[in-house]
Motif scaffolding. Sequence first.
Motif, short mmCIF file in Angstrom:
data_model
loop_
_atom_site.label_atom_id
_atom_site.label_comp_id
_atom_site.label_asym_id
_atom_site.label_seq_id
_atom_site.Cartn_x
_atom_site.Cartn_y
_atom_site.Cartn_z
N ASN A 93 13.96 -17.68 -25.45
CA ASN A 93 12.61 -17.12 -25.50
C ASN A 93 12.63 -15.59 -25.42
OD1 ASN A 93 9.84 -17.33 -25.78
ND2 ASN A 93 9.48 -17.64 -23.61
N LEU A 94 13.46 -14.97 -26.24
CA LEU A 94 13.62 -13.52 -26.26
C LEU A 94 12.35 -12.83 -26.75
CD1 LEU A 94 15.25 -10.84 -26.33
CD2 LEU A 94 16.01 -11.51 -28.62
N ARG A 95 11.92 -11.83 -25.98
CA ARG A 95 10.80 -10.98 -26.35
C ARG A 95 11.20 -9.52 -26.17
NH1 ARG A 95 7.79 -13.97 -22.13
NH2 ARG A 95 9.86 -14.82 -21.90
N PRO A 96 11.69 -8.89 -27.24
CA PRO A 96 12.07 -7.47 -27.13
C PRO A 96 10.85 -6.62 -26.77
CG PRO A 96 12.82 -8.41 -29.20
CD PRO A 96 11.90 -9.41 -28.58
N LEU A 97 11.09 -5.53 -26.07
CA LEU A 97 10.02 -4.61 -25.67
C LEU A 97 10.15 -3.30 -26.42
CD1 LEU A 97 10.24 -5.22 -21.83
CD2 LEU A 97 8.49 -6.11 -23.40
N PRO A 98 9.03 -2.61 -26.65
CA PRO A 98 9.11 -1.29 -27.27
C PRO A 98 9.88 -0.34 -26.36
CG PRO A 98 6.81 -1.89 -26.79
CD PRO A 98 7.68 -3.02 -26.33
N PRO A 99 10.61 0.60 -26.93
CA PRO A 99 11.40 1.53 -26.11
C PRO A 99 10.53 2.48 -25.30
CG PRO A 99 11.52 2.13 -28.43
CD PRO A 99 10.75 0.85 -28.35
N GLY A 100 11.13 3.00 -24.22
CA GLY A 100 10.48 4.07 -23.48
C GLY A 100 9.90 3.71 -22.13
N ARG A 101 10.02 2.46 -21.68
CA ARG A 101 9.48 2.08 -20.37
C ARG A 101 10.57 2.16 -19.31
NH1 ARG A 101 5.14 -2.23 -20.73
NH2 ARG A 101 4.95 -1.76 -18.53
N ARG A 102 10.58 3.25 -18.57
CA ARG A 102 11.59 3.47 -17.53
C ARG A 102 11.24 2.67 -16.27
NH1 ARG A 102 15.64 6.35 -18.65
NH2 ARG A 102 15.49 7.98 -20.18
N LEU A 103 12.29 2.09 -15.69
CA LEU A 103 12.17 1.34 -14.44
C LEU A 103 13.45 1.50 -13.65
CD1 LEU A 103 10.76 -2.16 -15.48
CD2 LEU A 103 9.62 -0.46 -14.08
N ARG A 104 13.37 1.28 -12.36
CA ARG A 104 14.59 1.32 -11.57
C ARG A 104 15.42 0.07 -11.88
NH1 ARG A 104 14.75 -2.00 -6.93
NH2 ARG A 104 12.73 -3.02 -6.64
N ALA A 105 16.72 0.24 -11.82
CA ALA A 105 17.66 -0.87 -11.94
C ALA A 105 18.23 -1.11 -10.55
CB ALA A 105 18.77 -0.52 -12.92
N ALA A 106 18.43 -2.39 -10.21
CA ALA A 106 18.96 -2.74 -8.89
C ALA A 106 19.90 -3.93 -9.04
CB ALA A 106 17.82 -3.06 -7.92
N ARG A 107 20.61 -4.24 -7.96
CA ARG A 107 21.55 -5.37 -7.98
C ARG A 107 20.83 -6.70 -7.96
NH1 ARG A 107 26.73 -5.67 -6.80
NH2 ARG A 107 26.45 -7.28 -5.22
N ARG A 108 21.52 -7.69 -8.53
CA ARG A 108 21.06 -9.08 -8.56
C ARG A 108 19.67 -9.16 -9.20
NH1 ARG A 108 24.78 -12.40 -6.00
NH2 ARG A 108 23.27 -14.05 -5.83
N ILE A 109 18.90 -10.16 -8.84
CA ILE A 109 17.54 -10.26 -9.35
C ILE A 109 16.63 -9.60 -8.34
CG2 ILE A 109 15.66 -11.87 -9.89
CD1 ILE A 109 17.77 -13.67 -11.18
N TYR A 110 15.73 -8.76 -8.82
CA TYR A 110 14.86 -7.98 -7.94
C TYR A 110 13.45 -7.96 -8.54
CZ TYR A 110 15.88 -4.33 -11.40
OH TYR A 110 16.02 -3.64 -12.56
N GLU A 111 12.49 -7.55 -7.74
CA GLU A 111 11.09 -7.51 -8.16
C GLU A 111 10.72 -6.10 -8.61
OE1 GLU A 111 8.63 -9.91 -8.32
OE2 GLU A 111 10.09 -11.46 -7.75
N VAL A 112 9.94 -6.04 -9.70
CA VAL A 112 9.39 -4.78 -10.19
C VAL A 112 7.92 -5.00 -10.55
CG1 VAL A 112 11.54 -3.79 -11.06
CG2 VAL A 112 10.15 -5.21 -12.56
N ASP A 113 7.17 -3.94 -10.51
CA ASP A 113 5.77 -3.99 -10.95
C ASP A 113 5.79 -3.70 -12.45
OD1 ASP A 113 3.02 -4.06 -11.08
OD2 ASP A 113 2.76 -2.06 -10.20
N PHE A 114 5.64 -4.75 -13.25
CA PHE A 114 5.78 -4.59 -14.71
C PHE A 114 4.94 -5.66 -15.39
CE2 PHE A 114 7.68 -5.36 -18.83
CZ PHE A 114 7.89 -4.09 -19.31
N THR A 115 4.19 -5.23 -16.39
CA THR A 115 3.46 -6.17 -17.25
C THR A 115 3.89 -5.88 -18.68
OG1 THR A 115 1.59 -6.10 -15.73
CG2 THR A 115 1.19 -6.98 -17.93
#
Length: 116
Positions: A93-115
């Motif tokens: 169920n791949l859904r590529p995203l448009p470029p340019g949305r910066r977010l923090r990267a962290a270890r393992r699975i983590y929560e982000v505020d993203f829609t």
Amino acid sequence: MRALSVVRPGGSLIAAGQKTLEVRRWAPELSPTDDLLIVENGRFLRQDGDEDPNGMAVAVVRVKAIRPFIAADMTAACASFFEEGWLAWELSNLRPLPPGRRLRAARRIYEVDFTP
């Protein structure tokens, strides 16, 4: 949203549909209907608490199944070497995203505020 950081160029390869397996030593606590944001970053996050503020949201996927990684998976994982004991996460169920949305990267699975 739950997120997983993947070192460059792995995230871009997932977003392009070329990398259909993610290989890790651990299994995620996800159901096949859970969305997972792929955040590409530029360095390995090896220690608990490691983060990279320069991650880039590249795709949303689902993890359809988790199974042992086998040598025949090398191409689907875009892997350069094989080692026993790893797990293959089958991405769907791949859904590529448009470029340019910066977010923090962290270890393992983590929560982000993203829609998406």
